[in-house]
Design an enzyme around this catalytic site. Structure first.
Site: not given
Ligand code: ADP
Length: 500
Positions: A164, A292
């Site tokens: 992030g 993911r």
């Protein structure tokens, strides 16, 4: 094949996963916090379990609560979506220990890729190029000075466990190094519980190009092409597209092969993404692997016609891949815009409140993955991204025209969103030419949109947050789904099955 899957997430991605389950005839269990009683994913799933209060760390981030919900409802598998627990190796392990399939890679593969310094070492061993820099956490400042001198300024300090964009600092000269190390370490420690940082050469004006990979448990790995993700703000993606304008067939094949090799080196099974950074001379370097499903996966789905969630579920249930690399079709051009509840005119301040009006775009080649409806109150507790608008067309120019048309149809009342920002970005000559880098937004906007929010705005926002927290702390059951404003979701008829 699984009969029932629990989706350990919320918002648009939970809805998106449930949709595929429904097509596959698989029952679904939603989990929700007290702030999400009326959320679309709760309404749409066949069953729903309350897993705690509004704060993520007391609900969506608690493995024991998710596993208890799976046990209670008899779910045989968990899909983690992205964010939250999706890249927590310990959670994947705990699911497996509890006899629940984790729809994603093994905890071991996540660990191998989760520590970016370990991943860099593994990639180097596998012959995948990495950005010059350190491959171990930096022990002391003297070592940092030496490495920075070696690779040459500017350098980028990064958190080993990072994500992030947190814990990253650009350092342009030796004088800035010590204080940048200090602040990167403390940010990394508070964000990831681990203050380890490393140094990379900072590439000027690069492009972010990533490859989607898919691997089964029978030794087959393929790539599903690239996504260009250089439109970023604070190292966070806002617009993604495929194909990337800077790849020719040769470079595409080279990077695709490197991505497959990277996944194989990690013993990776399920869907994953190999992120690369590409410099001005079209040299590419491994950045990290995301273990993911990515936010931007629909771009790949639009180009290949595949449903990545379906493929994930099939792989997790032990099926071999249904196609070889050569059999994967790539067609046309796809673009995704992330629609956030943020005010682009106020430095992307979160904008919360009730959606009072909603007109969604439609027509040929348009897809919306969204997590809200008219009358829904956008909660303050979670990521501000509320929807993704994705378009497909035969050519890139047509896709841009289609996206602009779709954006101009999108009407969201009651909150501010980034729709207007996207319209501006898509009209920018550099975007249209395809010749843009990760500095695109910085160069596009007058004034520095990368600044921290104005402290006065931040203070006002904090007051609002406090007020909202009080408002949402109502007794359980007082804000359940009304079922009146969102008739389409009622088709699912799941309200009878709502478990508290
Ligand atoms: P995170 O996991 O925190 O998102 P990444 O390593 O994926 O961090 O990098 C995020 C973004 O930061 C990249 O897409 C790119 O824009 C920028 N970036 C990362 N590494 C470099 C580098 N060495 N040089 C220039 N920009 C970089």
């Amino acid at each position: 094949m699984f009969e029932k899957i629990l989706i350990a997430n919320r918002g648009e991605i939970a809805v998106r996963v449930i949709r595929t389950c429904r097509e596959m005839g698989i029952q679904t269990v939603a989990v929700f916090s007290e702030a999400d009683r009326g959320a679309p994913h709760v309404r749409y799933a066949d069953e729903a379990c309350l897993i705690g209060p509004a704060l993520s760390r007391e609900s969506y981030l608690l493995p024991e609560n998710i596993i208890a919900a799976a046990r209670k409802t008899g779910a045989q598998a968990v899909h983690p979506g992205y964010g939250f627990l999706s890249e927590r190796a310990a959670f994947a392990d705990r699911c497996v220990d509890a006899g629940i399939a984790f729809i994603g890679p093994s905890g071991e593969a996540m660990r191998a890729m989760g520590d970016k310094t370990a991943a860099r070492r593994a990639m180097r061993t596998a012959g995948v190029p990495v950005v010059p820099g350190t491959e171990e956490g930096l022990n002391d400042d003297a070592e940092a000075v030496r490495v920075a001198d070696e690779v040459g300024y500017p350098v980028l300090i990064k958190a080993a466990m990072g994500g992030g964009g947190k814990g990253m600092r650009i350092v342009r000269n030796p004088e800035e190094l010590a204080s940048a190390l200090r602040s990167a370490r403390s940010e990394a420690l508070s964000a990831f519980g681990d203050g380890a940082v490393y140094i990379e050469k900072y590439l000027e004006d690069p492009r972010h190009v990533e490859f989607q990979i898919l691997a089964d448990a029978h030794g087959h790995t393929v790539h599903l092409g690239e996504r260009e993700c250089s439109v970023q703000r604070r190292h966070q993606k806002l617009i993604e597209e495929s194909p990337s304008c800077i790849l020719d067939d040769r470079l595409r094949a080279e990077m695709g092969t490197a991505a497959v090799r990277a996944a194989e080196a990690a013993g990776y099974v399920n869907a994953g993404t190999i992120e690369f950074i590409v410099d001005r001379n079209r040299n590419f370097y491994f950045l990290e692997m995301n273990t993911r499903l990515q936010v931007e996966h629909p771009v790949t789905e639009m180009r290949t016609g595949l449903d990545l969630v379906r493929e994930q579920i099939l792989v997790a249930s032990g099926s071999p891949l249904r196609f070889t690399q050569e059999e994967i079709p790539f067609r046309g051009a796809a673009i995704e815009c992330r629609i956030s509840a943020e005010d682009p005119d106020e430095n992307f301040m979160p904008s919360i409140g009730k959606i009072t009006r909603l007109v969604e775009p439609g027509g040929p080649g348009v897809r919306i993955d969204s997590g809200f409806y008219r009358g829904y109150e956008v909660p303050i507790f979670y990521d501000p991204m509320i929807a993704k608008l994705i378009v497909w067309a035969e050519t890139r120019d047509e896709a841009i025209a289609r996206m602009k048309r779709a954006l101009s149809e999108y009407e969201i009342g009651g909150i501010k969103t980034t729709v207007s920002f996207h319209l501006q970005a898509l009209s920018d000559a550099r975007f249209v030419s395809g010749n843009y880098t990760t500095r695109f937004i910085e160069q596009m906007t007058p004034g520095d949109k990368q600044d921290a929010p104005d402290p006065r705005i931040a203070a006002a926002f904090a007051t609002l947050v406090k007020h909202r927290t009080r408002k949402t702390a109502r007794p359980a059951g007082s804000s359940g789904p009304s079922g009146t404003e969102f008739s389409a979701w009622k088709l699912a008829g799941r309200r009878a099955g709502l478990r508290k």
